[in-house]
Design a protein around this motif. Structure first.
Motif, PDB file in Angstrom:
ATOM      1  N   ASP A 196       0.865  -1.190   0.124  1.00  0.00           N
ATOM      2  CA  ASP A 196       0.010  -0.050   0.105  1.00  0.00           C
ATOM      3  C   ASP A 196       0.871   1.313   0.050  1.00  0.00           C
ATOM      4  O   ASP A 196       1.597   1.552   0.950  1.00  0.00           O
ATOM      5  CB  ASP A 196      -0.878   0.046   1.330  1.00  0.00           C
ATOM      6  N   PRO A 197       0.935   1.947  -1.100  1.00  0.00           N
ATOM      7  CA  PRO A 197       1.792   3.076  -1.134  1.00  0.00           C
ATOM      8  C   PRO A 197       1.588   4.053   0.249  1.00  0.00           C
ATOM      9  O   PRO A 197       2.539   4.834   0.536  1.00  0.00           O
ATOM     10  CB  PRO A 197       1.412   3.894  -2.363  1.00  0.00           C
ATOM     11  N   ARG A 198       0.195   4.112   0.778  1.00  0.00           N
ATOM     12  CA  ARG A 198       0.459   5.011   1.968  1.00  0.00           C
ATOM     13  C   ARG A 198       1.237   4.479   3.144  1.00  0.00           C
ATOM     14  O   ARG A 198       1.510   5.285   4.236  1.00  0.00           O
ATOM     15  CB  ARG A 198      -1.098   5.064   2.404  1.00  0.00           C
TER      16      ARG A 198
ATOM     17  N   SER B  15       2.783   9.007   8.487  1.00  0.00           N
ATOM     18  CA  SER B  15       1.562   8.662   9.282  1.00  0.00           C
ATOM     19  C   SER B  15       1.028   7.570   8.821  1.00  0.00           C
ATOM     20  O   SER B  15       0.516   7.584   7.282  1.00  0.00           O
ATOM     21  CB  SER B  15       0.746   9.759   9.536  1.00  0.00           C
ATOM     22  N   VAL B  16       0.665   6.369   9.435  1.00  0.00           N
ATOM     23  CA  VAL B  16      -0.260   5.411   9.004  1.00  0.00           C
ATOM     24  C   VAL B  16      -1.496   5.481   9.752  1.00  0.00           C
ATOM     25  O   VAL B  16      -1.185   5.191  10.983  1.00  0.00           O
ATOM     26  CB  VAL B  16       0.428   3.865   8.833  1.00  0.00           C
ATOM     27  N   GLN B  17      -2.679   5.343   9.130  1.00  0.00           N
ATOM     28  CA  GLN B  17      -3.599   5.238   9.784  1.00  0.00           C
ATOM     29  C   GLN B  17      -4.042   3.945  10.410  1.00  0.00           C
ATOM     30  O   GLN B  17      -3.620   2.752   9.842  1.00  0.00           O
ATOM     31  CB  GLN B  17      -4.946   5.727   9.250  1.00  0.00           C
TER      32      GLN B  17
END
Lengths: 350, 67
Positions: free
Chosen positions: A335-337, A342-344
């Protein structure tokens, strides 16, 4: 372990003044970089054509715009080839000396590149290209005798056994125009692009074979302030070399029962498009599939059609460099995020 | 290969139109193309602006002329 090929599509619509890709093959470095992080890159001639300049990329498929739209719509598939027998279609409206220049490009392609070309065919009427600019700032154009264009292509296919068509149409010389001056200095919109697209679209729509176009123009006077982005188109007498090189290995179009023998749109893992140009047929069709749409903000165009306005779910990149980073992550199944500070947290929904 | 060659009595035309649209999902290309076919066979089209009136579309169509 057998891996699924990672396939990417790169779209930079022609004739909309894209800051990158709106000039003389100036998006080719972008294509080269993307090709290094994917197994197959599908893109259109506007991205890869640099007139006298081009770059052979074994994993890049040169697909004309109408064909690209049909592929994205799921109507056509793409089948790789080892090579094509290219038919050269010349506008009757090209004057004698300029016609010879183009035939010499074909000769050079045979002798120096080893490409397979048929004898050239001249259209039975001057095609009569006219150019216009739309309210949006996009350029378009038309030809007076589309029937002549298609008769010439038909002759090349049926009599000369061509499997790909390179068209050269005589375009108007507007040497003193402000639009041309702006283009040569790296601003404004390519005035020829819209009409070029119409010419190739007609042939691809009718015959469903690879096609690309090179305009025939009189040489321009020397400009010491020529933009690097426009320079590739002023190195020689024609725009044809890149077209012949690109067409030589362009994939075939397949459809109907032959679709299973080709690559279908479901194989496309990601498509990259300028953020302000999301209103095209290919993007809207791919938005209905699992393909990840990646927009690039810094490649500005004359249009202002953004993902939010069309309710498109996309990944946003500021630059092509960032988009390439997203591709690398996607290819690894990341997942590029997760590559941001910050990772949710995962939430439980009822 | 195509069945017919475009006859002499045809023209390539540029058209612009605005299609009202207020759906919360992306517009369907098939819906746009079927609308464009009122003017001719679409060769190339794009949404070039989104306004309060709807989707502003520019298109190049192949139109058969009356003999």
């Amino acid at each position: 372990m057998i891996q699924r090929p990672f396939t990417v599509m790169l779209i930079i619509p022609t004739g909309i003044g894209a800051a990158m890709g709106g000039y003389a093959g100036d998006a080719l470095p972008v294509a080269r970089a993307i090709s290094a992080v994917c197994d197959c890159l599908i893109t259109h001639p506007n991205v890869l054509n640099g007139a006298q300049l081009y770059w052979p990329l074994p994993n890049v498929w040169y697909v004309e715009g109408h064909g690209l739209d049909q592929f994205a719509a799921g109507n056509w598939g793409l089948r790789p080839v080892h090579g094509h027998r290219i038919g050269l279609l010349l506008d009757q409206g090209i004057e004698s000396d300029l016609r010879i220049r183009h035939l010499q490009v074909a000769d050079a392609a045979r002798a120096t590149l080893g490409l397979a070309l048929t004898d050239a065919v001249v259209t039975d009427r001057p095609l009569g290209v006219t150019l216009k600019t739309a309210v949006s700032g996009a350029t378009w154009g038309t030809i007076e005798h589309p029937d002549s264009l298609l008769r010439g292509a038909q002759h090349l296919i049926e009599q000369e056994k061509a499997t790909a068509i390179a068209v050269v149409a005589r375009f108007p010389d507007n040497i003193a125009s402000a639009a041309l001056s702006a283009y040569r200095h790296g601003h404004g919109v390519d005035a020829l692009a819209g009409a070029e697209a119409v010419i190739s679209h007609l042939i691809v729509r009718e015959f469903q074979i690879p096609c690309a176009h090179a305009p025939a123009l009189a040489p321009l006077p020397l400009d010491p302030h020529l933009s690097p982005r426009s320079a590739a188109e002023e190195l020689g007498y024609t725009f044809l070399p890149c077209v012949l090189a690109g067409l030589s290995r362009a994939p075939q179009f397949v459809h109907g029962s032959s679709l299973i023998n080709g690559v279908e749109r479901s194989a496309v893992d990601a498509v990259i498009v300028p953020e302000s140009a999301c209103g095209g047929s290919a993007i809207l069709n791919l938005s209905q599939t699992e393909t990840t749409i990646i927009t690039v903000a810094e490649n500005q165009t004359t249009l202002t059609v953004t993902p939010d306005q069309l309710h498109l779910s996309v990944m946003r990149a500021r630059s092509y460099s960032e988009a390439i980073g997203i591709l690398v992550a996607l290819r690894q199944g990341l997942d590029p995020r997760s590559l941001t500070p910050s990772v949710q947290s995962v939430k439980a929904k009822h | 290969m195509g069945d017919a060659i475009v006859p002499d009595a045809c023209k390539i035309e540029w058209i612009t139109l605005t299609m009202p649209y207020s759906q919360p999902e992306p517009p369907q290309p098939g819906w746009i193309e079927s609308t464009l076919r009122q003017w001719g066979e679409p060769l190339r089209w794009a949404i070039t602006n989104v306004s309060e009136q709807g989707l502003e579309i520019e298109a190049v169509v192949l139109r058969m002329m009356d003999p």
